[in-house]
Design a protein around this motif. Structure first.
Motif, PDB file in Angstrom:
ATOM      1  N   ASP A   1     -17.964  11.936  59.452  1.00 21.88           N
ATOM      2  CA  ASP A   1     -18.680  12.970  60.286  1.00 21.88           C
ATOM      3  C   ASP A   1     -20.013  13.024  59.663  1.00 21.88           C
ATOM      4  N   ALA A   2     -20.225  12.546  58.259  1.00 26.27           N
ATOM      5  CA  ALA A   2     -21.208  12.879  57.555  1.00 26.27           C
ATOM      6  C   ALA A   2     -22.048  11.490  57.542  1.00 26.27           C
ATOM      7  N   GLY A   3     -21.569  10.684  58.321  1.00 26.97           N
ATOM      8  CA  GLY A   3     -22.361   9.255  58.719  1.00 26.97           C
ATOM      9  C   GLY A   3     -22.007   8.306  57.385  1.00 26.97           C
ATOM     10  N   ILE A   4     -21.320   8.546  56.458  1.00 26.16           N
ATOM     11  CA  ILE A   4     -21.463   7.468  55.304  1.00 26.16           C
ATOM     12  C   ILE A   4     -20.574   6.375  55.779  1.00 26.16           C
ATOM     13  N   ILE A   5     -19.457   6.854  56.394  1.00 24.50           N
ATOM     14  CA  ILE A   5     -18.700   5.548  57.163  1.00 24.50           C
ATOM     15  C   ILE A   5     -19.175   5.512  58.498  1.00 24.50           C
ATOM     16  N   ARG A   6     -19.743   4.472  58.997  1.00 20.27           N
ATOM     17  CA  ARG A   6     -20.480   4.371  60.237  1.00 20.27           C
ATOM     18  C   ARG A   6     -19.538   3.630  61.154  1.00 20.27           C
ATOM     19  N   GLY A   7     -18.478   3.030  60.793  1.00 17.79           N
ATOM     20  CA  GLY A   7     -17.755   2.299  61.585  1.00 17.79           C
ATOM     21  C   GLY A   7     -16.932   1.041  60.941  1.00 17.79           C
TER      22      GLY A   7
END
Length: 154
Positions: free
Chosen positions: A44-50
């Motif tokens: 959700d924080a965009g730290i793990i992007r996929g």
């Protein structure tokens, strides 16, 4: 700010993006429920992007790795926008970074061989809007190729 557990989660998923929540939980010393919650928070924080597969480009027939340094005629908004817009639609460009120094951009390309790059240089790169200079470096050997981040240094 990432705590040590978040860093361990990221490191574990970097090593194996298909690791189950249970495997990650075991690696970081938590139960699956809080581990799942932390992974979701990192997403959700965009730290793990996929999660992506690590593909061997050479085994796919793309044996030539190339760095292309681009200098623009002008650094105005229109030139930059036109250049970046065209780059986004070039599948051979794996990465494009805006850089400091004597060049404006560095592109990372993967192609089958030198004949393909010769054609690509003449038909694609030389036709990009606003380009005043192109310099190329061919990768002749891989020394290190790890996607891991130095999270302990952060």
């Amino acid at each position: 700010m990432l705590d040590n557990i978040d860093k361990k989660i990221i490191t574990t998923l970097t090593e194996d993006g298909r690791a189950s929540v249970e495997t990650v939980a075991h690696a970081v010393g938590l139960s699956p429920t809080p581990t799942r919650r932390r992974i979701r928070q990192l997403e959700d924080a965009g730290i793990i992007r996929g999660v992506r597969a690590d593909i061997d480009a050479e085994k796919c027939g793309l044996e030539l790795a190339i760095y292309v340094f681009i200098k623009l005629l002008n650094r105005d908004r229109v030139t930059i926008s036109q250049f970046e817009s065209r780059i986004m639609n070039l599948p051979e460009v794996q990465r494009c970074d805006l850089i400091t120094g004597p060049h404006d951009y560095i592109l990372t390309l993967r192609l089958a061989g030198m004949k393909d790059y010769n054609r690509y240089l003449r038909e694609v790169l030389a036709e990009l809007p606003g380009v005043s200079g192109i310099e190329t470096s061919i990768v002749i050997g891989k020394v290190k190729d790890k996607p891991h981040l130095p999270l302990d240094a952060a």
